[in-house]
Design an enzyme around this catalytic site. Structure first.
Site, PDB file in Angstrom:
ATOM      1  N   ASN A   6       6.987  60.417 -42.701  1.00  0.00           N
ATOM      2  CA  ASN A   6       8.222  61.126 -43.054  1.00  0.00           C
ATOM      3  C   ASN A   6       8.250  61.296 -44.567  1.00  0.00           C
ATOM      4  O   ASN A   6       8.516  60.342 -45.295  1.00  0.00           O
ATOM      5  CB  ASN A   6       9.431  60.297 -42.579  1.00  0.00           C
ATOM      6  CG  ASN A   6      10.743  60.898 -43.042  1.00  0.00           C
ATOM      7  OD1 ASN A   6      10.777  62.059 -43.483  1.00  0.00           O
ATOM      8  ND2 ASN A   6      11.821  60.135 -42.949  1.00  0.00           N
ATOM      9  N   LYS A   8      10.304  62.996 -46.301  1.00  0.00           N
ATOM     10  CA  LYS A   8      11.658  63.195 -46.839  1.00  0.00           C
ATOM     11  C   LYS A   8      11.667  64.398 -47.799  1.00  0.00           C
ATOM     12  O   LYS A   8      10.888  65.319 -47.599  1.00  0.00           O
ATOM     13  CB  LYS A   8      12.148  61.928 -47.535  1.00  0.00           C
ATOM     14  CG  LYS A   8      11.956  60.679 -46.689  1.00  0.00           C
ATOM     15  CD  LYS A   8      12.714  59.523 -47.215  1.00  0.00           C
ATOM     16  CE  LYS A   8      12.336  58.291 -46.423  1.00  0.00           C
ATOM     17  NZ  LYS A   8      13.357  57.294 -46.430  1.00  0.00           N
ATOM     18  N   HIS A  94      18.072  60.637 -38.040  1.00  0.00           N
ATOM     19  CA  HIS A  94      17.692  59.732 -39.139  1.00  0.00           C
ATOM     20  C   HIS A  94      18.956  59.235 -39.847  1.00  0.00           C
ATOM     21  O   HIS A  94      19.907  59.992 -40.044  1.00  0.00           O
ATOM     22  CB  HIS A  94      16.778  60.458 -40.124  1.00  0.00           C
ATOM     23  CG  HIS A  94      16.082  59.527 -41.069  1.00  0.00           C
ATOM     24  ND1 HIS A  94      16.732  58.933 -42.130  1.00  0.00           N
ATOM     25  CD2 HIS A  94      14.812  59.056 -41.082  1.00  0.00           C
ATOM     26  CE1 HIS A  94      15.881  58.141 -42.759  1.00  0.00           C
ATOM     27  NE2 HIS A  94      14.707  58.199 -42.141  1.00  0.00           N
ATOM     28  N   GLU A  96      19.613  58.696 -42.834  1.00  0.00           N
ATOM     29  CA  GLU A  96      20.016  59.418 -44.048  1.00  0.00           C
ATOM     30  C   GLU A  96      20.843  60.647 -43.683  1.00  0.00           C
ATOM     31  O   GLU A  96      21.661  61.110 -44.487  1.00  0.00           O
ATOM     32  CB  GLU A  96      18.765  59.787 -44.868  1.00  0.00           C
ATOM     33  CG  GLU A  96      18.201  58.567 -45.593  1.00  0.00           C
ATOM     34  CD  GLU A  96      16.720  58.624 -45.933  1.00  0.00           C
ATOM     35  OE1 GLU A  96      16.102  59.694 -45.788  1.00  0.00           O
ATOM     36  OE2 GLU A  96      16.174  57.574 -46.321  1.00  0.00           O
ATOM     37  N   SER A 202      10.329  50.486 -44.373  1.00  0.00           N
ATOM     38  CA  SER A 202       9.499  49.783 -45.362  1.00  0.00           C
ATOM     39  C   SER A 202       8.137  49.353 -44.846  1.00  0.00           C
ATOM     40  O   SER A 202       7.592  48.344 -45.305  1.00  0.00           O
ATOM     41  CB  SER A 202      10.250  48.556 -45.909  1.00  0.00           C
ATOM     42  OG  SER A 202      11.372  48.976 -46.643  1.00  0.00           O
TER      43      SER A 202
HETATM   44  C1  PEP Z   1      12.196  56.456 -43.100  1.00  0.00           C
HETATM   45  O1  PEP Z   1      12.917  57.005 -43.906  1.00  0.00           O
HETATM   46  O2  PEP Z   1      12.089  56.901 -41.957  1.00  0.00           O
HETATM   47  C2  PEP Z   1      11.467  55.257 -43.515  1.00  0.00           C
HETATM   48  C3  PEP Z   1      10.952  54.499 -42.607  1.00  0.00           C
HETATM   49  O3  PEP Z   1      11.379  55.042 -44.871  1.00  0.00           O
HETATM   50  P1  PEP Z   1      10.609  53.860 -45.632  1.00  0.00           P
HETATM   51  O4  PEP Z   1       9.287  53.658 -44.953  1.00  0.00           O
HETATM   52  O5  PEP Z   1      10.455  54.369 -47.032  1.00  0.00           O
HETATM   53  O6  PEP Z   1      11.470  52.660 -45.549  1.00  0.00           O
END
Ligand code: PEP
Length: 241
Positions: A6, A8, A94, A96, A202
């Site tokens: 992803n 983003k 998601h 966000e 993460s």
């Molecule tokens: C995400 O936004 O779907 C995600 C898993 O981000 P990150 O790996 O940066 O935590």
């Protein structure tokens, strides 16, 4: 195992050059049973699609409008339009976007339209830190699943991405035992054919050694680390080593 990148709201035309390593890796034996799916911003879907034409890396989008048809919706893109430019997946729900006001009901409409357009849906669910602290994780997940998948019978093209909101971009991941129990709990919300279950939050080349041991996971949704081809490849390699 599925590895969903992803990206983003990152990336420009120059980012395409960073994909050479991943394309090479995808053609090597080292990829083993890994299936790679890139979800760049809308602006890069076509370029990524072309870049991946001679390899097995698949393409997805990060959201879509809920309408099946063209319409006067300034600034939006629907699932049919995504399918027409080569996308096979879409990330929906998601956190966000939930934070920006996407409701379970709206997410449900988006999932329905994506399924109709024959996109595979990566449906994100997850609790916030305060919900976790109040012991509400299970009730939140059940509610998100129930409302998000309301009246959706066809589960074959569905992925559930369990993404604890407190884990996204923070470097924190759930304790292995908690994660295993949560995955088990998510599965219990389904009768008959189970959707594939991914973990997101993460994921990086260090913690993958613990995360890969979690039972019943079908893969990972990877944000930050996926923009770095070396880290992304490392995550895949370590999953199988
Ligand atoms: C995400 O936004 O779907 C995600 C898993 O981000 P990150 O790996 O940066 O935590």
């Amino acid at each position: 195992m599925y590895f969903v990148a992803n990206w983003k709201m990152f990336g420009n035309l120059k980012s395409i050059n960073t994909l050479d390593k991943v394309v090479k890796f995808s053609k090597s034996k080292e990829i083993k049973k890994g299936r790679l799916i890139y979800c760049p911003p809308y602006t890069l879907i076509t370029s990524f699609f072309k870049k991946f034409q001679n390899c097995l890396i698949d393409i997805g989008a990060q959201n879509c409008h809920e309408s099946d048809d063209y319409g006067s919706q300034t600034g939006f893109i629907n699932s049919k339009m995504l399918k027409s430019i080569g996308a096979n997946y879409v990330i929906l729900g998601h956190s966000e976007n939930r934070k920006k006001g996407e409701t379970d009901k709206l997410i449900n409409l988006k999932i329905k339209s994506a399924i109709k357009a024959k996109l595979k849906v990566i449906f994100c669910i997850g609790e916030t830190l305060s919900e976790k602290k109040r012991g509400k994780t299970r009730s939140i997940l059940s509610k998100q699943i129930k409302l998000g998948l309301n009246k959706i019978k066809k589960k074959s093209n569905l992925f559930i991405a369990y993404e604890p909101v407190w884990s996204i971009g923070t470097g924190k991941i759930p304790k292995s035992k908690d994660l295993e129990q949560t995955v088990e709990f998510i599965k219990k919300n389904f009768k008959g054919k189970l959707p594939k279950i991914l973990y997101g939050g993460s994921v990086n080349p260090k913690n993958i050694n613990d995360l890969k041991k979690i039972n019943n996971l079908d893969g990972f949704l990877i944000g930050g680390a996926s923009q770095n081809p070396k880290k992304f490849i490392d995550i895949v390699k370590k999953t199988f080593n």
